[in-house]
Design an enzyme around this catalytic site. Structure first.
Site, PDB file in Angstrom:
ATOM      1  N   ALA A 168       0.836  -1.203   0.000  1.00  9.55           N
ATOM      2  CA  ALA A 168       0.000   0.000   0.000  1.00  9.55           C
ATOM      3  C   ALA A 168       0.874   1.258   0.000  1.00  9.55           C
ATOM      4  CB  ALA A 168      -0.895   0.010   1.238  1.00  9.55           C
ATOM      5  N   ASP A 169       0.447   2.292  -0.750  1.00  9.23           N
ATOM      6  CA  ASP A 169       1.114   3.591  -0.613  1.00  9.23           C
ATOM      7  C   ASP A 169       0.257   4.467   0.314  1.00  9.23           C
ATOM      8  OD1 ASP A 169      -0.976   4.674  -2.093  1.00  9.23           O
ATOM      9  OD2 ASP A 169       0.169   4.835  -3.954  1.00  9.23           O
ATOM     10  N   SER A 170       0.686   5.710   0.525  1.00 11.53           N
ATOM     11  CA  SER A 170      -0.005   6.537   1.521  1.00 11.53           C
ATOM     12  C   SER A 170      -1.466   6.781   1.144  1.00 11.53           C
ATOM     13  CB  SER A 170       0.729   7.865   1.726  1.00 11.53           C
ATOM     14  OG  SER A 170       0.870   8.535   0.493  1.00 11.53           O
ATOM     15  N   ASP A 209      -3.344   4.763  -0.676  1.00 13.54           N
ATOM     16  CA  ASP A 209      -4.053   3.494  -0.457  1.00 13.54           C
ATOM     17  C   ASP A 209      -4.500   3.363   1.003  1.00 13.54           C
ATOM     18  OD1 ASP A 209      -3.759   2.371  -3.049  1.00 13.54           O
ATOM     19  OD2 ASP A 209      -1.715   1.733  -2.566  1.00 13.54           O
TER      20      ASP A 209
END
Lengths: 247, 77
Positions: B35-37, B39
């Site tokens: 996950a990125d920020s 997400d």
């Protein structure tokens, strides 16, 4: 039609450029909700949609009031669905030379022209993120890039809007949401009709097209940016000014 | 009715586009599930909706693993 089934929110839609944008989005099939700060303005919007026979309505929403924006978006979402197109058009001028500018003139212009963009955009972003599709178009001004004596507040707000646009475009591009600005030059609206003849003539000398722009010429560019055809354009400011400023 | 654990895992799969077999209770959203920020913000939004609750930003920041999310939901709904 390109925007069939989409709900579009256009702030400051009772007249001028906002009204032309509301019409062009509705002509492409969107259901358009136009905002005004007064009941009178909102009913003006409802009436012109009825006259045109296009899908749309007017509501009262002061973009400078956080609670009003939150309530307005909720109201639109429950009545029509979450807006997938937002046009930040509402704007005011409080022109003055810097040496004479009052704090209230600065604050009002930054509030209505810039903070409102932050607020309204944030309020619709959740719905767009979920839908994995969205279009945010903010109406800037050639003044953001050129500067204009007597408009330090207005130019600062519009340049701020362009910076916000580029940052948000980077944040959210992966979710199918584009964020752009259209920067009009000298357009024939109430805002420019306030100028006297001498100011007008001086302005026209700087415009290669030798005429003012029409609100529809801005609206057409907004409609293009809102359409699926513009899906790969993001973080951009498109200048529409008859050659007055070419970057 | 599914358990909180099942519902949380289902949302994690949907939001992060991962297979159910990849999602362990100890899985970290960022380190294990990619996950990125943005997400993680969307994931919290989806959890709020599923469990009809509001997760304050300062609490949301602490939810690093699937188990963290399950524990939070169990304690607050």
């Amino acid at each position: 039609m390109a925007l069939e089934g989409k709900v579009a929110l256009v702030t400051g839609a009772s007249r001028g450029i906002g009204r032309a944008i509301a019409k062009s989005l509705a002509m492409q099939g969107a259901t358009v909700i136009g905002t005004a700060t007064t009941e009178e303005g909102a009913s003006t919007i409802s009436h012109y949609f009825a006259k045109w026979g296009l899908p749309g309505d007017g509501i009262v929403m002061n973009v400078n009031d956080a609670q009003a924006v939150e309530d307005g978006i909720k109201q639109i979402t429950s009545a029509h669905g979450a807006p997938q197109i937002l046009v930040n058009n509402a704007g005011i001028t409080r022109d003055n030379l810097m040496l004479r500018m009052k704090d209230s003139e600065w604050d009002e212009v930054i509030g209505t022209n810039l903070t409102s963009v932050y607020r309204t955009t944030k309020a619709v972003l959740k719905g767009m993120t979920k839908a994995r599709w969205g279009r945010i178009v903010s109406i800037s001004s050639v003044v953001a890039d050129m500067g204009n004596a007597g408009q330090a507040n207005y130019a600062a707000a519009k340049a701020g809007m362009e910076g916000l646009t580029r940052s948000l475009a980077r944040e959210i591009a992966s979710r199918g949401i584009t964020v752009n600005c259209v920067a009009p030059g000298f357009i024939d609206t109430d805002m420019t009709r306030k100028l006297d003849d001498a100011q007008r003539d001086a302005m026209l000398k700087g415009i290669p097209a030798q005429r003012l722009g029409e609100p529809e010429e801005i609206a057409d560019v907004v409609a293009f940016l809102a359409s699926p055809a513009a899906g790969y354009i993001t973080g951009e400011t498109i200048h529409v000014n008859g050659g007055m400023y070419m970057g | 009715m599914s358990t909180v654990e099942e519902r949380v895992k289902k949302i994690v799969c949907e939001q992060l586009g991962v297979k159910e077999s990849e999602v362990q209770n100890t899985s970290s959203f960022v380190e294990d599930l990619g996950a990125d920020s943005l997400d993680t913000v969307e994931l919290v939004m989806a959890l709020e909706e599923e469990f009809e609750t509001e997760i304050p930003d300062e609490e949301a920041e602490k939810l690093a693993t699937v188990q963290d999310a399950i524990d939070y939901i169990v304690a607050h709904t």
